[in-house]
Design an enzyme around this catalytic site. Structure first.
Site, PDB file in Angstrom:
ATOM      1  N   LYS A 135       0.773  -1.126   0.155  1.00 34.72           N
ATOM      2  CA  LYS A 135      -0.093  -0.095  -0.039  1.00 34.72           C
ATOM      3  C   LYS A 135       0.858   1.191   0.151  1.00 34.72           C
ATOM      4  CE  LYS A 135      -4.020  -1.631   2.454  1.00 34.72           C
ATOM      5  NZ  LYS A 135      -5.114  -1.566   1.363  1.00 34.72           N
ATOM      6  N   ARG A 145     -10.561 -11.535   1.676  1.00 35.49           N
ATOM      7  CA  ARG A 145     -10.954 -12.482   1.195  1.00 35.49           C
ATOM      8  C   ARG A 145     -10.481 -13.892   1.114  1.00 35.49           C
ATOM      9  NH1 ARG A 145     -11.405  -9.251  -4.612  1.00 35.49           N
ATOM     10  NH2 ARG A 145     -11.443  -7.346  -3.032  1.00 35.49           N
TER      11      ARG A 145
HETATM   12  N1  BES Z   1      -8.301  -3.499   4.180  1.00 33.92           N
HETATM   13  C1  BES Z   1      -8.432  -3.292   2.768  1.00 33.92           C
HETATM   14  C2  BES Z   1      -9.836  -2.641   2.533  1.00 33.92           C
HETATM   15  C3  BES Z   1      -9.863  -1.055   3.092  1.00 33.92           C
HETATM   16  C4  BES Z   1      -9.341  -0.199   2.286  1.00 33.92           C
HETATM   17  C5  BES Z   1     -10.414  -0.794   4.028  1.00 33.92           C
HETATM   18  C6  BES Z   1      -9.337   1.147   2.653  1.00 33.92           C
HETATM   19  C7  BES Z   1     -10.816   0.295   4.504  1.00 33.92           C
HETATM   20  C8  BES Z   1     -10.136   1.687   3.976  1.00 33.92           C
HETATM   21  C9  BES Z   1      -8.406  -4.679   1.895  1.00 33.92           C
HETATM   22  O1  BES Z   1      -7.785  -5.483   2.457  1.00 33.92           O
HETATM   23  C10 BES Z   1      -7.901  -3.982   0.534  1.00 33.92           C
HETATM   24  O2  BES Z   1      -6.646  -3.569   0.627  1.00 33.92           O
HETATM   25  N2  BES Z   1      -8.702  -4.015  -0.363  1.00 33.92           N
HETATM   26  C11 BES Z   1      -8.191  -3.740  -1.752  1.00 33.92           C
HETATM   27  C12 BES Z   1      -8.900  -4.590  -2.779  1.00 33.92           C
HETATM   28  C13 BES Z   1      -8.129  -4.441  -4.012  1.00 33.92           C
HETATM   29  C14 BES Z   1      -6.857  -4.952  -4.074  1.00 33.92           C
HETATM   30  C15 BES Z   1      -8.884  -5.340  -5.040  1.00 33.92           C
HETATM   31  C16 BES Z   1      -8.987  -2.169  -1.897  1.00 33.92           C
HETATM   32  O3  BES Z   1     -10.044  -1.951  -1.515  1.00 33.92           O
HETATM   33  O4  BES Z   1      -8.253  -1.633  -2.539  1.00 33.92           O
HETATM   34 MN    MN Z   2      -5.469  -5.369   1.826  1.00 40.79          MN
END
Ligand code: BES
Ligand code: MN
Ligand code: ZN
Length: 488
Positions: free
Chosen positions: A272, A346
């Site tokens: 990230k 997931r």
């Molecule tokens: N934990 C995050 C989702 C999230 C992001 C929650 C920002 C709250 C605020 C999750 O694990 C994630 O990183 N999801 C990705 C999925 C993508 C790679 C398909 C996302 O939402 O960007």
């Molecule tokens: Mn994530």
């Protein structure tokens, strides 16, 4: 904050503060009139002079001769006063007290008649909002002793027939507090081992509880290949926490709740960006929600069987971390092509959901801070519910409305499924930009084909700004849902 029902009149209350409410377009009720007399007519003078108009969430603090704080709170026009108004007004009234030395409160807001709700619901909403406003995170902060003024107790003015509602609200408030505290703790403290320890404490604290924790070796042996792939990058070994509450006969199939417990989400190799990455300590709020819901249910000793399952894992980049392009075999036997290691929620949930079905649930619900797309879709107001069932999501939404912790449904139609098809495995772990929350739901649905299942994405609701921190949502909705279930 300890919350109890009481019918003590204002002139008999020994609390450090009294909260009294009025509508802007109605005469003062008898409680307000009593207090007005106690203060020699001050309140009616302030009202007449328009210094206190009783508009929505207006707050004014007076002092009685007895040295009690009298917090006047406005609710605006009677027919416009809804659950949100009650929530806001209560929050304002309590916030007016948190910086004072007041430790005990008598709350008379519930002595009013309500146009848009009943007194039972008002008791619950006001109790929950008060407890919420009184909460303060202290675990990793040094306070000067004379600066700590916590409100320890609140009596809520409630008729005999509403004591159950007040007790339920107190139980839910306890659950919410547990969830907020877990969410707010830093990731170096609140790791998988810590969550397991917390579950252990809870299982000892309440009756009819039992606990099982699977360690990484056991999960390896069980071939939970998807969860273990995520776990590989971290020195903090994963745990699968299974906490059971038996409040009903053995023959009654359990309600099973699964909560995403990523104790920190760096994204892994699909790292990230640095800005605000600290917020990913909240990525275990699904876990915290099911734990908080469990606490509420155990406090109430509801006549249901409840199992919560928490896959607790840290998602880190490492020489041994899983990588984009990997194909892993899940506990179900289905294969997954990893296209983004940041879609890790997931990956751990699918194995936990497969495992959950071994308990033959009558209802299976997972809660997760699963997608940023959910925040885009619904903001911080509504949690997202997805399901292939008809009744289950309706029951969840209804509970959310009951207790004013609301959710909204997103479709889980088969039309979206093709976005996660791939040449190299049974599915891929991302579905692209379009409908990001839904394709995450589609992924999970492939592991929940023959069960009464719903998925709740709480990415927008579980925490707020940095200042506010974890909200404890949607513990109230889930607890209310289970209360409703227990009455079926
Ligand atoms: N934990 C995050 C989702 C999230 C992001 C929650 C920002 C709250 C605020 C999750 O694990 C994630 O990183 N999801 C990705 C999925 C993508 C790679 C398909 C996302 O939402 O960007
Ligand atoms: Mn994530
Ligand atoms: Zn995550």
């Amino acid at each position: 904050m300890k919350i109890t029902a009481s019918l003590v009149k204002p002139n008999e209350s020994n609390a450090d503060a009294l909260i009294i409410a009025a509508y802007s377009d109605e005469k003062f009720n008898s409680i307000m009139q009593d207090v007005d007399k106690l203060l020699g007519g001050q309140i009616s003078k302030l009202h007449k002079s328009k210094d206190f108009k009783a508009s929505s969430a207006e707050v004014l603090t007076l002092f009685s001769d007895k040295g009690q704080r009298i917090v006047l709170v406005g609710l605006g026009k009677k027919d416009k006063c809804d659950l949100g108004t009650l929530q806001n007004a209560t929050t304002k009234a309590i916030k007016a007290l948190v910086s004072t030395p007041a430790k005990s409160v008598s709350n008379y807001m519930t002595s009013l008649e309500f146009h848009n709700t009943d007194n039972a619901t008002a008791c619950k909403i006001i109790a929950l909002a008060a407890s919420h406003a009184a909460y303060r995170y202290e675990a990793t902060k040094n306070f000067k002793a004379d600066n700590i003024h916590n409100i320890d107790s609140m009596d809520i003015y409630a008729a005999e027939k509403h004591t159950t509602d007040v007790k339920q609200a107190a139980a839910i408030a306890e659950g919410v507090k547990t969830t907020r505290e877990l969410g707010n703790l830093p990731p170096n403290i609140c790791n998988p081992k810590y969550l397991a320890k917390k579950a252990k404490n809870i299982s000892k604290q309440y009756e009819h509880c039992s606990l099982t924790v699977l360690n990484h070796k056991e999960m390896e042996t069980l071939k939970m290949g998807s969860l273990m792939a995520v776990a590989r990058g971290s020195r903090n070994k994963p745990k699968m926490i299974i906490l059971k509450y038996k409040g009903a006969n053995k023959s009654q199939k359990p309600h099973v709740l699964v909560g995403k417990g990523i104790t920190f989400d760096t994204g892994g190799i699909s790292l990230k960006p640095g800005a605000n990455m600290d917020e990913m300590k909240y990525d275990m709020c699904g876990a915290a929600t099911v734990i908080g819901t469990f606490v509420a249910v155990a406090e109430m000793q509801l006549p249901i069987n409840l199992i919560i399952i928490v896959p607790a894992v840290e998602n880190m980049p490492d020489g041994d971390a899983y990588r984009p392009g990997d194909v892993v075999t899940s506990y179900s036997g289905k294969t997954i092509e990893v296209l983004n290691t940041d879609a890790e929620g997931r990956m751990i949930l699918c194995d936990a959901l497969t495992y959950a079905q071994e308990f033959e649930p009558q209802v299976l619900i997972d809660l997760a801070t699963l997608t940023g797309a959910c925040v885009v879709a619904l903001g911080h107001v509504a949690s997202a519910v997805m399901s292939k069932e008809t009744q289950l999501p309706q029951d969840i939404l209804a509970a959310g409305i009951d207790i004013h912790d609301r959710a909204w449904q997103l479709p889980l139609w088969d039309d979206y499924q093709k976005q996660i098809d791939t040449t190299f495995a049974d599915m891929q772990n991302v579905g692209g930009f379009a409908g990001g929350s839904i394709t995450a739901g589609c992924f999970l649905s492939r592991f929940c084909e023959d069960v009464n299942w719903a998925h709740i994405d709480i990415a927008g609701t579980a925490w707020n700004s940095k200042k506010e921190g974890a909200t404890g949502r949607p513990v109230a909705m889930m607890a209310q849902y289970l209360i409703n279930e227990s009455l079926k």
